[in-house]
Write an enzyme that holds these catalytic residues in place. Sequence first.
Site, PDB file in Angstrom:
ATOM      1  N   LYS A   1     -19.112  -0.593  22.257  1.00  0.00           N
ATOM      2  CA  LYS A   1     -18.859  -1.039  23.599  1.00  0.00           C
ATOM      3  C   LYS A   1     -18.709   0.102  24.552  1.00  0.00           C
ATOM      4  O   LYS A   1     -18.087   0.044  25.529  1.00  0.00           O
ATOM      5  CB  LYS A   1     -17.615  -1.914  23.607  1.00  0.00           C
ATOM      6  CG  LYS A   1     -17.690  -3.038  22.628  1.00  0.00           C
ATOM      7  CD  LYS A   1     -18.695  -4.130  22.745  1.00  0.00           C
ATOM      8  CE  LYS A   1     -19.828  -4.033  23.574  1.00  0.00           C
ATOM      9  NZ  LYS A   1     -21.039  -3.554  22.931  1.00  0.00           N
TER      10      LYS A   1
ATOM     11  N   PHE B   1     -29.965  -3.967  26.643  1.00  0.00           N
ATOM     12  CA  PHE B   1     -28.893  -4.680  25.963  1.00  0.00           C
ATOM     13  C   PHE B   1     -27.844  -3.705  25.448  1.00  0.00           C
ATOM     14  O   PHE B   1     -28.179  -2.635  24.916  1.00  0.00           O
ATOM     15  CB  PHE B   1     -29.428  -5.433  24.732  1.00  0.00           C
ATOM     16  CG  PHE B   1     -30.470  -6.458  25.004  1.00  0.00           C
ATOM     17  CD1 PHE B   1     -30.132  -7.792  25.184  1.00  0.00           C
ATOM     18  CD2 PHE B   1     -31.820  -6.113  25.068  1.00  0.00           C
ATOM     19  CE1 PHE B   1     -31.113  -8.753  25.418  1.00  0.00           C
ATOM     20  CE2 PHE B   1     -32.803  -7.053  25.294  1.00  0.00           C
ATOM     21  CZ  PHE B   1     -32.446  -8.388  25.471  1.00  0.00           C
ATOM     22  N   ASP B   2     -26.580  -4.079  25.561  1.00  0.00           N
ATOM     23  CA  ASP B   2     -25.534  -3.444  24.785  1.00  0.00           C
ATOM     24  C   ASP B   2     -25.680  -3.953  23.348  1.00  0.00           C
ATOM     25  O   ASP B   2     -26.414  -4.919  23.082  1.00  0.00           O
ATOM     26  CB  ASP B   2     -24.175  -3.822  25.367  1.00  0.00           C
ATOM     27  CG  ASP B   2     -23.023  -3.195  24.611  1.00  0.00           C
ATOM     28  OD1 ASP B   2     -23.189  -2.092  24.058  1.00  0.00           O
ATOM     29  OD2 ASP B   2     -21.947  -3.806  24.572  1.00  0.00           O
ATOM     30  N   GLY B   3     -24.991  -3.312  22.401  1.00  0.00           N
ATOM     31  CA  GLY B   3     -25.113  -3.700  21.002  1.00  0.00           C
ATOM     32  C   GLY B   3     -24.076  -4.711  20.565  1.00  0.00           C
ATOM     33  O   GLY B   3     -24.327  -5.916  20.511  1.00  0.00           O
TER      34      GLY B   3
END
Length: 374
Positions: free
Chosen positions: A374, A219-221
């Site tokens: 990002k 997952f990205d944050g």
Amino acid sequence: MNLDPVQVMKGQSNPKDPTAAPVTASSNGDGKGAWEEKEEFDQGHLGLTTKPLLPKPENAVTIAVSSRVLFRTETEQKVYEQKGVEEYLRYQEEHENEPFAPGPAFSFVKALEAVNARLRELYPESEELFDIVLVTYNHAHVGVRLINTINHHNLFIERFCMTGGSSPIGYLKAWQTNLYLSADAEKVREALSEGIAAATMFMSNKLTEVSQTQLRVAFDGDAVLFSDESERIFKAQGLDGFFQHERDNEDILLDRGPLKDFLASLGKLQKKFYAKGHRLDCPIRTYLVTARSAASSGIRALKTLRAWGLETDEALFLAGAPKGPMLEKIRPHIYFDDQMFHVEGAAEMGTVAAHVPYGIAQKHPHKKSLNTGK
């Protein structure tokens, strides 16, 4: 690299992981349906081989996958676009004994089934499993070919949702869907607006082989697990303003993002393995892969996850470095990011990546100097 939800995968990289398994890719679809409870009975005395019992929807982690990301349907899509629906249906019937090739979500679904098999070994009576629903805009007329394909690939998918062109979102809500994967970006945005975790999957020119025994989800944050608050600060105040904001709010939790509950559902199943002494060899492994830098902005993300009672097995703070090489090393079955810049970079390295169209980044193009979440 330009990604297209219906673009054809052209190759496959050579993996170095001996435990990994080959994967292939495809495009997507959506659908309708209703839960069907099947009467359970013991067929042992009949000498029949039984499939595992279906999990009950209220206890399952429900994963809805469109037919165009589970399988490759580019040829059929062209028939529909060039010759219309009637010729399309006729074509599907004529080719109903020809199985579709695997699509980008195929290895993910196979990994879900592998986890289910391990859960059934440890908890034979448990209904807390992954429940996979095939969702498609197709008319029920095409169902025979889809069923033949599922049987050909030895998948265990009993729930179908075939909407005949109608939106599947209402059905997804009724099922309390935990994750919806589609090639239709518009329907993914609609699902997110209704509070359903969702992402758009894409074809890649190559796919890295992945593990057959361990489900890996990355997952990205910001704007994925967390809200887009920090991204908004960066857009308005620049990098220095972002760092200052994170320092000032270090002990204030980030708001939830669209995939927070999906991470929680993975964590719930992980804890079932931990309870049986399988923390170190758990068949589910999660990763946080963020462009945040650890020292200046990472602590708030970690504190937020801890306060939520969640964790990722690994956390990579890249401080703006490209994510693709790290993802190539991880070899996740799926990686979620809210920026197409990172989705494309991951795909170039052979990772199956999914776009989460959420937050302010959808209105403002990515800046290569960006060093936030990002």
